[in-house]
Write a protein that holds these residues in place. Structure first.
Motif, PDB file in Angstrom:
ATOM      1  N   LEU A  80      71.261  23.042  -5.886  1.00  0.00           N
ATOM      2  CA  LEU A  80      70.125  22.128  -5.894  1.00  0.00           C
ATOM      3  C   LEU A  80      69.133  22.441  -4.787  1.00  0.00           C
ATOM      4  CD1 LEU A  80      71.998  18.742  -6.493  1.00  0.00           C
ATOM      5  CD2 LEU A  80      70.843  20.160  -8.192  1.00  0.00           C
ATOM      6  N   VAL A  81      69.652  22.854  -3.644  1.00  0.00           N
ATOM      7  CA  VAL A  81      68.802  23.102  -2.472  1.00  0.00           C
ATOM      8  C   VAL A  81      68.160  24.479  -2.540  1.00  0.00           C
ATOM      9  CG1 VAL A  81      68.791  23.279   0.055  1.00  0.00           C
ATOM     10  CG2 VAL A  81      70.204  21.543  -1.064  1.00  0.00           C
ATOM     11  N   GLY A  82      68.887  25.444  -3.115  1.00  0.00           N
ATOM     12  CA  GLY A  82      68.390  26.815  -3.136  1.00  0.00           C
ATOM     13  C   GLY A  82      68.458  27.472  -1.785  1.00  0.00           C
ATOM     14  N   ALA A  83      69.291  26.948  -0.912  1.00  0.00           N
ATOM     15  CA  ALA A  83      69.462  27.446   0.449  1.00  0.00           C
ATOM     16  C   ALA A  83      70.808  26.947   0.942  1.00  0.00           C
ATOM     17  CB  ALA A  83      68.336  26.942   1.360  1.00  0.00           C
ATOM     18  N   PRO A  84      71.311  27.455   2.068  1.00  0.00           N
ATOM     19  CA  PRO A  84      72.578  26.936   2.584  1.00  0.00           C
ATOM     20  C   PRO A  84      72.547  25.421   2.754  1.00  0.00           C
ATOM     21  CG  PRO A  84      71.964  28.934   3.751  1.00  0.00           C
ATOM     22  CD  PRO A  84      70.798  28.579   2.876  1.00  0.00           C
ATOM     23  N   VAL A  85      73.652  24.782   2.419  1.00  0.00           N
ATOM     24  CA  VAL A  85      73.724  23.325   2.524  1.00  0.00           C
ATOM     25  C   VAL A  85      73.567  22.881   3.976  1.00  0.00           C
ATOM     26  CG1 VAL A  85      75.146  21.292   2.015  1.00  0.00           C
ATOM     27  CG2 VAL A  85      75.136  23.229   0.438  1.00  0.00           C
ATOM     28  N   SER A  86      73.888  23.745   4.923  1.00  0.00           N
ATOM     29  CA  SER A  86      73.719  23.403   6.331  1.00  0.00           C
ATOM     30  C   SER A  86      72.267  23.104   6.681  1.00  0.00           C
ATOM     31  CB  SER A  86      74.243  24.524   7.230  1.00  0.00           C
ATOM     32  OG  SER A  86      73.570  25.733   6.959  1.00  0.00           O
ATOM     33  N   THR A  87      71.309  23.549   5.842  1.00  0.00           N
ATOM     34  CA  THR A  87      69.897  23.260   6.124  1.00  0.00           C
ATOM     35  C   THR A  87      69.551  21.791   5.892  1.00  0.00           C
ATOM     36  OG1 THR A  87      69.209  23.850   3.874  1.00  0.00           O
ATOM     37  CG2 THR A  87      69.204  25.615   5.523  1.00  0.00           C
ATOM     38  N   ILE A  88      70.420  21.034   5.206  1.00  0.00           N
ATOM     39  CA  ILE A  88      70.155  19.602   5.005  1.00  0.00           C
ATOM     40  C   ILE A  88      71.196  18.728   5.699  1.00  0.00           C
ATOM     41  CG2 ILE A  88      68.917  19.975   2.833  1.00  0.00           C
ATOM     42  CD1 ILE A  88      71.456  18.893   1.386  1.00  0.00           C
ATOM     43  N   THR A  89      72.047  19.313   6.533  1.00  0.00           N
ATOM     44  CA  THR A  89      73.035  18.516   7.270  1.00  0.00           C
ATOM     45  C   THR A  89      72.312  17.497   8.155  1.00  0.00           C
ATOM     46  OG1 THR A  89      74.631  20.315   7.251  1.00  0.00           O
ATOM     47  CG2 THR A  89      74.914  18.629   8.935  1.00  0.00           C
ATOM     48  N   ASP A  90      72.773  16.253   8.102  1.00  0.00           N
ATOM     49  CA  ASP A  90      72.180  15.152   8.866  1.00  0.00           C
ATOM     50  C   ASP A  90      70.720  14.904   8.492  1.00  0.00           C
ATOM     51  OD1 ASP A  90      74.471  14.422  10.414  1.00  0.00           O
ATOM     52  OD2 ASP A  90      74.131  16.160  11.699  1.00  0.00           O
ATOM     53  N   ARG A  91      70.356  15.233   7.265  1.00  0.00           N
ATOM     54  CA  ARG A  91      68.976  15.015   6.806  1.00  0.00           C
ATOM     55  C   ARG A  91      68.978  14.326   5.446  1.00  0.00           C
ATOM     56  NH1 ARG A  91      65.990  20.319   6.057  1.00  0.00           N
ATOM     57  NH2 ARG A  91      64.291  18.858   5.569  1.00  0.00           N
ATOM     58  N   ARG A  92      67.864  13.661   5.165  1.00  0.00           N
ATOM     59  CA  ARG A  92      67.617  13.081   3.842  1.00  0.00           C
ATOM     60  C   ARG A  92      66.312  13.677   3.341  1.00  0.00           C
ATOM     61  NH1 ARG A  92      69.867   8.331   2.228  1.00  0.00           N
ATOM     62  NH2 ARG A  92      67.865   7.429   1.603  1.00  0.00           N
TER      63      ARG A  92
ATOM     64  N   HIS B  81      77.996  26.326   1.587  1.00  0.00           N
ATOM     65  CA  HIS B  81      78.296  25.468   0.443  1.00  0.00           C
ATOM     66  C   HIS B  81      78.781  24.058   0.785  1.00  0.00           C
ATOM     67  CE1 HIS B  81      77.726  28.528  -2.665  1.00  0.00           C
ATOM     68  NE2 HIS B  81      78.176  29.386  -1.768  1.00  0.00           N
ATOM     69  N   VAL B  82      79.127  23.812   2.042  1.00  0.00           N
ATOM     70  CA  VAL B  82      79.593  22.476   2.431  1.00  0.00           C
ATOM     71  C   VAL B  82      78.607  21.820   3.388  1.00  0.00           C
ATOM     72  CG1 VAL B  82      81.513  21.135   3.386  1.00  0.00           C
ATOM     73  CG2 VAL B  82      81.982  23.249   2.107  1.00  0.00           C
ATOM     74  N   GLY B  83      78.052  22.591   4.301  1.00  0.00           N
ATOM     75  CA  GLY B  83      77.067  22.058   5.236  1.00  0.00           C
ATOM     76  C   GLY B  83      77.608  21.753   6.605  1.00  0.00           C
ATOM     77  N   VAL B  84      78.915  21.698   6.738  1.00  0.00           N
ATOM     78  CA  VAL B  84      79.593  21.546   8.027  1.00  0.00           C
ATOM     79  C   VAL B  84      80.744  22.540   8.054  1.00  0.00           C
ATOM     80  CG1 VAL B  84      78.973  19.138   8.522  1.00  0.00           C
ATOM     81  CG2 VAL B  84      80.915  19.622   7.047  1.00  0.00           C
TER      82      VAL B  84
END
Length: 244
Positions: free
Chosen positions: A98-110, A181-184
């Motif tokens: 969905l993000v098209g980028a590592p999930v870590s790029t949306i960690t702690d973000r909305r 893929h997990v973000g953390v």
């Protein structure tokens, strides 16, 4: 303002209704569950939300849909008046597509999401079907999903080295996979689930030997564990324990 200090106060039971809906078969590999929360409060209510290594796609009537990345610490959400939010709790590995980028790029973000046309489960279902692979998660996404499920289900896993050994991979490979893929990181995921189990012990009235827990989870000392616990749950373990 009413406040929820992680307890389940009478106000929450009186003024909130939570329902869950299983995903359809074609999305079961991507979505753990859909959820719906309705509320009515006469005055603002401050609710604590503790972190999990999970991404949620949410939508409210009259507002843009949001993709909430995995949180590394507790947050407060203010509920006021009458409202509803509908969400999809995504399995680990899903958000990368969905993000098209590592999930870590949306960690702690909305992040706002365009294209959700209805603020209900059907609207989220249609949005996900249009954007996720029709043939299911790819190999890396499925691996991330299964690894997080393994960590959640195996209480004997307390170190990343253990997970690497059991899955015949390297620590560095796990770190890269979780970043994407997990973000953390895998270390954070392991500690989060093991600390959650400690809270279950406290809720059951079982005495907790904090020094042993700290050593088992790889903390430098009990003080380090206490700081980490406070960051996740919003209070030190001793304060948490006194409420049970």
């Amino acid at each position: 303002m009413d406040e929820d200090p992680r307890r389940l106060p009478p106000a929450r039971a009186r003024h909130q209704r939570v329902r869950t809906v299983p995903p359809p078969a074609d999305l079961a590999g991507f979505v753990e569950r859909f959820w719906i929360v309705d509320w009515h409060y006469d005055r603002p209510y401050r609710q604590k939300v503790v972190p999990y290594p999970q991404v949620h796609l949410t939508v409210q009537p009259g507002a843009a849909a949001m993709l909430a990345g995995p949180a590394t610490r507790y947050v407060h959400r203010e509920l006021t008046g009458t409202g509803r939010v509908v969400g999809a709790a995504l399995r680990a590995g899903t958000a990368r597509a969905l993000v098209g980028a590592p999930v870590s790029t949306i960690t702690d973000r909305r992040c706002p999401v365009a294209g959700v046309v209805a603020a209900d489960v059907n609207g989220l279902t249609d949005h996900l079907r249009a954007r996720l692979p029709a043939d299911g998660p790819d190999r890396a996404a499925a691996q991330a999903r299964d690894l997080v499920a393994t960590v959640a289900g195996d209480r004997s896993l307390v170190r990343v080295d253990d997970l690497a050994r059991d899955t015949a991979t390297s620590v560095r490979s796990l770190q890269r996979l979780f970043h994407d893929h997990v973000g953390v990181g895998p270390k954070w995921v392991i500690r989060r689930y093991r600390l959650h189990e400690v809270t279950e012990l406290m809720a059951a009235g079982v005495p907790v030997r904090w020094a042993e827990v700290a050593a088992d989870l790889g903390y430098a000392d009990q003080a380090h564990l206490s700081r980490d616990f406070t960051r996740m749950f919003g209070e030190p373990p001793t304060s948490y324990a006194r409420r049970y």
